[in-house]
Design a protein around this motif. Structure first.
Motif, PDB file in Angstrom:
ATOM      1  N   LEU A 432       0.795  -1.223   0.000  1.00 24.89           N
ATOM      2  CA  LEU A 432       0.000   0.000   0.000  1.00 24.89           C
ATOM      3  C   LEU A 432       0.830   1.277   0.000  1.00 24.89           C
ATOM      4  O   LEU A 432       0.367   2.307  -0.486  1.00 24.89           O
ATOM      5  CB  LEU A 432      -0.940   0.003   1.215  1.00 24.89           C
ATOM      6  N   ASP A 433       2.054   1.204   0.553  1.00 27.89           N
ATOM      7  CA  ASP A 433       2.854   2.424   0.689  1.00 27.89           C
ATOM      8  C   ASP A 433       4.121   2.425  -0.152  1.00 27.89           C
ATOM      9  O   ASP A 433       4.916   3.380  -0.089  1.00 27.89           O
ATOM     10  CB  ASP A 433       3.230   2.645   2.162  1.00 27.89           C
ATOM     11  N   GLY A 434       4.375   1.359  -0.917  1.00 29.23           N
ATOM     12  CA  GLY A 434       5.510   1.355  -1.821  1.00 29.23           C
ATOM     13  C   GLY A 434       6.837   0.962  -1.210  1.00 29.23           C
ATOM     14  O   GLY A 434       7.894   1.172  -1.834  1.00 29.23           O
ATOM     15  N   GLN A 435       6.835   0.343  -0.020  1.00 26.40           N
ATOM     16  CA  GLN A 435       8.099  -0.134   0.552  1.00 26.40           C
ATOM     17  C   GLN A 435       8.673  -1.231  -0.345  1.00 26.40           C
ATOM     18  O   GLN A 435       7.945  -2.074  -0.852  1.00 26.40           O
ATOM     19  CB  GLN A 435       7.852  -0.673   1.962  1.00 26.40           C
ATOM     20  N   SER A 436       9.982  -1.237  -0.549  1.00 23.56           N
ATOM     21  CA  SER A 436      10.599  -2.210  -1.453  1.00 23.56           C
ATOM     22  C   SER A 436      10.616  -3.603  -0.831  1.00 23.56           C
ATOM     23  O   SER A 436      10.605  -3.741   0.396  1.00 23.56           O
ATOM     24  CB  SER A 436      12.032  -1.789  -1.770  1.00 23.56           C
ATOM     25  N   PRO A 437      10.631  -4.663  -1.647  1.00 24.05           N
ATOM     26  CA  PRO A 437      10.763  -6.019  -1.123  1.00 24.05           C
ATOM     27  C   PRO A 437      12.026  -6.195  -0.280  1.00 24.05           C
ATOM     28  O   PRO A 437      12.000  -6.901   0.739  1.00 24.05           O
ATOM     29  CB  PRO A 437      10.802  -6.885  -2.381  1.00 24.05           C
ATOM     30  N   GLU A 438      13.123  -5.562  -0.691  1.00 25.04           N
ATOM     31  CA  GLU A 438      14.377  -5.689   0.067  1.00 25.04           C
ATOM     32  C   GLU A 438      14.232  -5.095   1.460  1.00 25.04           C
ATOM     33  O   GLU A 438      14.656  -5.702   2.456  1.00 25.04           O
ATOM     34  CB  GLU A 438      15.513  -4.981  -0.677  1.00 25.04           C
ATOM     35  N   ASP A 439      13.624  -3.908   1.564  1.00 29.37           N
ATOM     36  CA  ASP A 439      13.421  -3.287   2.875  1.00 29.37           C
ATOM     37  C   ASP A 439      12.413  -4.090   3.707  1.00 29.37           C
ATOM     38  O   ASP A 439      12.534  -4.173   4.930  1.00 29.37           O
ATOM     39  CB  ASP A 439      12.929  -1.848   2.717  1.00 29.37           C
ATOM     40  N   THR A 440      11.448  -4.663   3.033  1.00 27.36           N
ATOM     41  CA  THR A 440      10.452  -5.480   3.746  1.00 27.36           C
ATOM     42  C   THR A 440      11.116  -6.682   4.387  1.00 27.36           C
ATOM     43  O   THR A 440      10.861  -7.004   5.557  1.00 27.36           O
ATOM     44  CB  THR A 440       9.349  -5.939   2.775  1.00 27.36           C
ATOM     45  N   VAL A 441      11.992  -7.350   3.643  1.00 29.06           N
ATOM     46  CA  VAL A 441      12.703  -8.508   4.189  1.00 29.06           C
ATOM     47  C   VAL A 441      13.605  -8.089   5.347  1.00 29.06           C
ATOM     48  O   VAL A 441      13.647  -8.740   6.400  1.00 29.06           O
ATOM     49  CB  VAL A 441      13.528  -9.207   3.092  1.00 29.06           C
ATOM     50  N   ALA A 442      14.321  -6.983   5.181  1.00 34.72           N
ATOM     51  CA  ALA A 442      15.227  -6.512   6.239  1.00 34.72           C
ATOM     52  C   ALA A 442      14.457  -6.185   7.516  1.00 34.72           C
ATOM     53  O   ALA A 442      14.873  -6.557   8.629  1.00 34.72           O
ATOM     54  CB  ALA A 442      16.000  -5.284   5.760  1.00 34.72           C
ATOM     55  N   ASN A 443      13.316  -5.528   7.370  1.00 33.21           N
ATOM     56  CA  ASN A 443      12.503  -5.182   8.538  1.00 33.21           C
ATOM     57  C   ASN A 443      11.944  -6.429   9.217  1.00 33.21           C
ATOM     58  O   ASN A 443      11.891  -6.521  10.450  1.00 33.21           O
ATOM     59  CB  ASN A 443      11.357  -4.258   8.130  1.00 33.21           C
ATOM     60  N   LEU A 444      11.507  -7.382   8.410  1.00 34.66           N
ATOM     61  CA  LEU A 444      10.969  -8.626   8.963  1.00 34.66           C
ATOM     62  C   LEU A 444      12.034  -9.375   9.757  1.00 34.66           C
ATOM     63  O   LEU A 444      11.774  -9.863  10.868  1.00 34.66           O
ATOM     64  CB  LEU A 444      10.426  -9.517   7.840  1.00 34.66           C
ATOM     65  N   LYS A 445      13.220  -9.466   9.193  1.00 35.18           N
ATOM     66  CA  LYS A 445      14.303 -10.167   9.882  1.00 35.18           C
ATOM     67  C   LYS A 445      14.580  -9.543  11.243  1.00 35.18           C
ATOM     68  O   LYS A 445      14.685 -10.238  12.259  1.00 35.18           O
ATOM     69  CB  LYS A 445      15.569 -10.164   9.024  1.00 35.18           C
ATOM     70  N   GLN A 446      14.675  -8.238  11.266  1.00 33.47           N
ATOM     71  CA  GLN A 446      14.994  -7.560  12.516  1.00 33.47           C
ATOM     72  C   GLN A 446      13.873  -7.727  13.545  1.00 33.47           C
ATOM     73  O   GLN A 446      14.135  -8.058  14.701  1.00 33.47           O
ATOM     74  CB  GLN A 446      15.224  -6.067  12.250  1.00 33.47           C
ATOM     75  N   ARG A 447      12.637  -7.557  13.114  1.00 34.96           N
ATOM     76  CA  ARG A 447      11.521  -7.636  14.046  1.00 34.96           C
ATOM     77  C   ARG A 447      11.327  -9.045  14.589  1.00 34.96           C
ATOM     78  O   ARG A 447      11.039  -9.236  15.779  1.00 34.96           O
ATOM     79  CB  ARG A 447      10.236  -7.145  13.366  1.00 34.96           C
ATOM     80  N   ILE A 448      11.496 -10.040  13.725  1.00 36.25           N
ATOM     81  CA  ILE A 448      11.299 -11.423  14.174  1.00 36.25           C
ATOM     82  C   ILE A 448      12.438 -11.835  15.113  1.00 36.25           C
ATOM     83  O   ILE A 448      12.203 -12.463  16.148  1.00 36.25           O
ATOM     84  CB  ILE A 448      11.190 -12.368  12.959  1.00 36.25           C
ATOM     85  N   GLU A 449      13.672 -11.481  14.768  1.00 36.90           N
ATOM     86  CA  GLU A 449      14.801 -11.813  15.647  1.00 36.90           C
ATOM     87  C   GLU A 449      14.630 -11.185  17.026  1.00 36.90           C
ATOM     88  O   GLU A 449      14.851 -11.852  18.051  1.00 36.90           O
ATOM     89  CB  GLU A 449      16.098 -11.331  14.995  1.00 36.90           C
ATOM     90  N   GLU A 450      14.243  -9.934  17.057  1.00 36.30           N
ATOM     91  CA  GLU A 450      14.070  -9.248  18.345  1.00 36.30           C
ATOM     92  C   GLU A 450      12.895  -9.850  19.128  1.00 36.30           C
ATOM     93  O   GLU A 450      12.987 -10.040  20.350  1.00 36.30           O
ATOM     94  CB  GLU A 450      13.836  -7.753  18.113  1.00 36.30           C
ATOM     95  N   GLY A 451      11.824 -10.149  18.432  1.00 39.18           N
ATOM     96  CA  GLY A 451      10.653 -10.712  19.096  1.00 39.18           C
ATOM     97  C   GLY A 451      10.913 -12.083  19.691  1.00 39.18           C
ATOM     98  O   GLY A 451      10.518 -12.373  20.826  1.00 39.18           O
ATOM     99  N   VAL A 452      11.596 -12.932  18.938  1.00 37.16           N
ATOM    100  CA  VAL A 452      11.888 -14.281  19.421  1.00 37.16           C
ATOM    101  C   VAL A 452      12.873 -14.226  20.599  1.00 37.16           C
ATOM    102  O   VAL A 452      12.728 -14.947  21.588  1.00 37.16           O
ATOM    103  CB  VAL A 452      12.462 -15.142  18.280  1.00 37.16           C
ATOM    104  N   ALA A 453      13.862 -13.336  20.488  1.00 33.69           N
ATOM    105  CA  ALA A 453      14.838 -13.193  21.591  1.00 33.69           C
ATOM    106  C   ALA A 453      14.141 -12.745  22.876  1.00 33.69           C
ATOM    107  O   ALA A 453      14.433 -13.243  23.972  1.00 33.69           O
ATOM    108  CB  ALA A 453      15.915 -12.191  21.194  1.00 33.69           C
ATOM    109  N   GLU A 454      13.209 -11.840  22.734  1.00 37.76           N
ATOM    110  CA  GLU A 454      12.470 -11.357  23.908  1.00 37.76           C
ATOM    111  C   GLU A 454      11.583 -12.451  24.486  1.00 37.76           C
ATOM    112  O   GLU A 454      11.441 -12.588  25.708  1.00 37.76           O
ATOM    113  CB  GLU A 454      11.637 -10.142  23.517  1.00 37.76           C
ATOM    114  N   ALA A 455      10.955 -13.226  23.600  1.00 37.74           N
ATOM    115  CA  ALA A 455      10.057 -14.298  24.050  1.00 37.74           C
ATOM    116  C   ALA A 455      10.824 -15.398  24.775  1.00 37.74           C
ATOM    117  O   ALA A 455      10.302 -16.055  25.681  1.00 37.74           O
ATOM    118  CB  ALA A 455       9.299 -14.887  22.858  1.00 37.74           C
ATOM    119  N   ASN A 456      12.086 -15.609  24.373  1.00 37.89           N
ATOM    120  CA  ASN A 456      12.880 -16.683  24.985  1.00 37.89           C
ATOM    121  C   ASN A 456      13.631 -16.171  26.214  1.00 37.89           C
ATOM    122  O   ASN A 456      14.344 -16.898  26.851  1.00 37.89           O
ATOM    123  CB  ASN A 456      13.858 -17.254  23.963  1.00 37.89           C
TER     124      ASN A 456
END
Length: 456
Positions: A432-456
């Motif tokens: 919807l906002d034109g974010q690139s696939p590359e930036d989307t992947v980078a953001n996902l990686k960071q958010r998931i890594e941080e979330g899993v680390a916090e959960a564990n």
């Protein structure tokens, strides 16, 4: 060989026998009673009636069955229960429907946690959980009973390979769920629309062909009919099935999205290319399916139950087909199963196991599930039996093969709490906002890594 008795044992035995014979000989035989006495005795003595010995009634076996409400609507579950009680008259089954199954996993987990503190469980068996939703969390909290030693090994051997992996993908390698219904992603389409717009009733086999079809469908129908439907904001409903055709591994241990390499970026680029050909409702859960049912979409990427929903909505049966998922570098898709679990504090685990085997996997439940409700009961012997009988559904063959090669959604405890929310937000930025696939992947990686680390 039976051992011979010792000499001393033989001697003792002989002495005992002689002693018994001597004592018997010393006891005088009783004199016969006079005839009159016998008669008088017969008249005077009244034989008491023998008291009837009532057999003790066995305690009934009570089984509390919690079942997601939608499942009781899909098949005649009351008939399954009645047949089971008829075969086992000593069993009393109490059916406890669980409403709101789409969002039931959190209150269900809380309820089980509260009762577990008192060594209790609200149900003896729960029918409806999906491995990647409830069991991952429940098992990690010690609220589920492993089934590995409770179910026969031949049952595990009969499961399709992917399904066998799916139910033990909880982090500790144990199996907590009996798979009952499996859904597999394929391509559902309207042959008449393809024929009119593309010139053939055959569906596209690859992503490149699919894009070429979409260009022709848009040119022919304009805004009247969308080319392709799918739930693009739900990771397991479009991104992960497509990712499986781009890379050999959809997940990295212990079940995190595989965002390494080129596969994830390629998948997101393809989703961007398909987005203009989707209906506006594709952002909603099952929005594309509803549009397809209304005749506004030519093809959709869904599991086989949406094929049934289209039929129920009035789409002509002779103008509705389902085929294999489009191919990329790999032939793959994704699937998930719904099934039954046994709480750790179940009061009747033995009966729960028997109900799994004879109730859920009994002939009535299996036929109604597979043949009437479009749910694959994921055991090879069942599909083979239906094929021999000539009743295997037309939609089934193209969807059975992936159950051996596809990767299931992992049963980790953070898929719905960390991965899916992050994915939905980042995909909306991209679409919807034109974010690139590359930036989307980078953001996902960071958010998931941080979330899993916090959960564990």
């Amino acid at each position: 060989m039976i051992p011979k008795p010792s000499k001393r044992v033989v001697q003792i035995g002989l002495l005992s026998l002689i002693l018994i014979l001597i004592v018997s000989a010393c006891v005088a035989a009783p004199a016969p009673a006079p005839e009159s006495a016998v008669v008088e005795s017969e008249e005077a003595v009244v034989e008491p009636e023998e008291a009837a010995v009532e057999p003790e009634e066995a305690e009934p076996s009570h089984l509390r069955v919690g079942i997601y409400a939608y499942m009781t609507k899909g098949i005649p579950f009351d008939e399954v229960v009645a047949l089971y009680e008829q075969a086992h008259p000593e069993v009393e089954i109490e059916v406890l429907p669980i409403p709101g199954e789409v969002a039931a996993w959190q209150p269900l987990t809380q309820k089980m946690q509260l009762e577990a503190q008192q060594g209790k469980a609200p149900w003896d068996i729960i029918i409806g959980p999906t491995p990647f939703v409830e069991p991952g969390t429940l098992a990690s909290l010690g609220l589920l009973e492993p089934l590995d030693d409770l179910l026969p090994q031949e049952l595990f051997d009969d499961m399709y390979s992917g399904v066998r992996e799916e139910i033990k993908f909880t982090g500790d390698g144990k199996s907590y769920l009996l798979p009952w219904w499996s859904d597999v992603f394929g391509l559902i389409y309207r042959p008449s629309m393809l024929k009119e717009a593309v010139g053939t009733e055959e569906p596209p086999q690859t992503w490149e062909e699919l894009l070429a079809y979409c260009e022709k469908i848009e040119a022919h129908y304009g805004d009247e009919i969308a080319c392709i439907g799918g739930d693009w904001s739900w990771s397991h409903r479009l991104f992960l099935p497509m990712l499986g055709t781009m890379t050999e591994n959809v997940f990295v241990e212990p079940g995190i999205f595989n965002l390494e390499g080129d596969g994830a970026v390629q998948t997101l680029e393809l989703m961007q290319q398909l987005y203009p050909y989707m209906p506006a409702t594709a952002i909603e859960s099952l929005g594309s399916s509803k549009a397809f049912q209304a005749g506004g979409v030519a093809m959709e990427l869904y599991w086989q139950t949406q094929h049934l929903r289209a039929l129920q909505a009035g789409v002509p049966e002779d103008d509705l087909k389902i085929g294999s998922f489009p191919k990329g570098d790999f032939v793959n898709t994704i699937f998930w199963s719904g099934g039954a679990v046994i709480p750790t504090h179940s009061e009747n685990k033995e009966e729960a196991v028997r109900f799994m085997l004879e109730g859920l996997l009994g002939d009535t439940a299996v036929r109604s599930s597979y043949l009437d409700n479009y749910k694959i009961v994921p055991y090879r012997s069942i599909s083979e039996k239906f094929a021999e009988e000539g009743v295997l559904p037309e939609w089934a063959p193209s969807l059975l093969e992936p159950l051996d090669v596809a990767q299931p959604i992992p049963s980790n405890s953070y898929f719905l709490t960390i991965e899916q929310p992050a994915f939905q937000e980042e995909l909306e930025k991209m679409m919807l906002d034109g974010q690139s696939p590359e930036d989307t992947v980078a953001n996902l990686k960071q958010r998931i890594e941080e979330g899993v680390a916090e959960a564990n």
